[in-house]
Scaffold this active site. Sequence first.
Site, PDB file in Angstrom:
ATOM      1  N   GLY A  91       0.818  -1.208   0.000  1.00  0.00           N
ATOM      2  CA  GLY A  91       0.000   0.000   0.000  1.00  0.00           C
ATOM      3  C   GLY A  91       0.849   1.253   0.000  1.00  0.00           C
ATOM      4  N   SER A 115      -1.687   2.551  10.709  1.00  0.00           N
ATOM      5  CA  SER A 115      -1.567   2.842   9.277  1.00  0.00           C
ATOM      6  C   SER A 115      -2.054   4.256   8.952  1.00  0.00           C
ATOM      7  CB  SER A 115      -2.368   1.825   8.460  1.00  0.00           C
ATOM      8  OG  SER A 115      -1.802   0.535   8.579  1.00  0.00           O
ATOM      9  N   GLN A 152      -8.061  -9.482   4.570  1.00  0.00           N
ATOM     10  CA  GLN A 152      -9.015  -9.509   3.467  1.00  0.00           C
ATOM     11  C   GLN A 152     -10.159 -10.463   3.776  1.00  0.00           C
ATOM     12  OE1 GLN A 152      -7.292 -10.172  -0.402  1.00  0.00           O
ATOM     13  NE2 GLN A 152      -5.761  -8.561  -0.154  1.00  0.00           N
ATOM     14  N   HIS A 173      -2.308  -9.957  -5.058  1.00  0.00           N
ATOM     15  CA  HIS A 173      -2.032 -11.349  -4.728  1.00  0.00           C
ATOM     16  C   HIS A 173      -3.322 -12.117  -4.986  1.00  0.00           C
ATOM     17  CE1 HIS A 173      -0.077 -14.723  -3.088  1.00  0.00           C
ATOM     18  NE2 HIS A 173      -0.338 -14.564  -1.810  1.00  0.00           N
ATOM     19  N   ASP A 257       3.791 -17.971  -6.088  1.00  0.00           N
ATOM     20  CA  ASP A 257       4.218 -17.056  -5.033  1.00  0.00           C
ATOM     21  C   ASP A 257       4.379 -17.787  -3.699  1.00  0.00           C
ATOM     22  OD1 ASP A 257       4.517 -14.027  -4.334  1.00  0.00           O
ATOM     23  OD2 ASP A 257       3.213 -14.835  -2.773  1.00  0.00           O
ATOM     24  N   SER A 319      37.241 -21.591 -10.097  1.00  0.00           N
ATOM     25  CA  SER A 319      38.388 -22.473 -10.286  1.00  0.00           C
ATOM     26  C   SER A 319      37.933 -23.834 -10.801  1.00  0.00           C
ATOM     27  CB  SER A 319      39.127 -22.652  -8.963  1.00  0.00           C
ATOM     28  OG  SER A 319      38.350 -23.406  -8.052  1.00  0.00           O
TER      29      SER A 319
END
Length: 398
Positions: A91, A115, A152, A173, A257, A319
């Site tokens: 966000g 927030s 959510q 997502h 994911d 190497s």
Amino acid sequence: MASKTIPRALRLSTRVAVPRRTFVSAVRARPSAATASAVRSPVVVPARGIKSIDFAGTKETVYERDDWPREKLQDYFKNDTLALIGYGSQGHGQGLNLRDNGLNVIVGVRKDGASWKEAIQDGWVPGKNLFDVETAINKGTIVMNLLSDAAQSETWPQIKPLLTKGKTLYFSHGFSPVFKDLTKVDVPTDIDVILVAPKGSGRTVRSLFREGRGINSSIAVFQDVTGNAKEKAIAMGVAVGSGYLYETTFEKEVYSDLYGERGCLMGGIHGMFLAQYEVLRERGHSPSEAFNETVEEATQSLYPLIGANGMDWMYAACSTTARRGAIDWSPKFKDALKPVFDELYTSVKTGKETQRSLDYNSQPDYRERYDKELEEIRNLEIWRAGKAVRSLRPENQK
């Protein structure tokens, strides 16, 4: 790995700056003609912001930001209000990029919460472009649900009725709609539902944008009611700060994911770090030596080179002793690990990982339990040794 000077041809083929003190792998063999051809750019067919690229024999369409300059974005979204719900990592990054692109973006979070206060610090103004969640959704035409996966699910009963016909629902997502039987996020059938999933944290989305670059992102369409959902997803992808956009599906995005972050990106690589470090310590090596040979050389020297040039280049750039051993042991690690990765993918696809995440992250004391887990990781000897090693890097010297 033994040390030797890198041939000039290899020095010129990489743009990654490698600190001398950390590059302890050697380069004795010059790459063969086959190796040199392997690091050439793939075939690209450009067409106004769209490229058809051959990825190892499979052609894919990649969208780029060149066809969406700032002025075009502003015109495309001139009648839209982008309502960004949630002000966590994504966000923060996506919101500030949208604002800097001159779009009409507002933020919706819980009033007076953490927030809310962070958004004010970033210049969002209450009553102007900072609102409570319900008000922001009502004002928005494109609703960007950037709450955490657990949030959510928890807030969906309040959010769904506000998603009226004509709005667009945006995710970063595919978790919630794909696993709707577990999350209960059943999207309305009369709105467009799109996805833009940056391949990195919100902080990286922001920092690359400020550098004039762009992060790679996936785009997908879950539901196309208007017939314009795909174009809208591409435009949104550029607007939030993407440089290149790769088309996928909601299902494939969430499967890859969850699989990746539990595997090579974090969980699996941490497990390998711990296993190698512990064996070195059990065999009598000091903490500093065990950390340097396990983490420091990997992250500060080899991984940037692999990322810039590929694994074949890395084999050619070490190497002969290191190359022989790495090539011999790679199949053994693959054979040992592939069943674990297969089990992991099945756990993701069946929803087992989703259920675990929802169950854990919805507990009232999840934050305290999570902090305790992080403290245990922080106190592991490998990371305490690493803190001391990092303090010795030239950039950390005062």
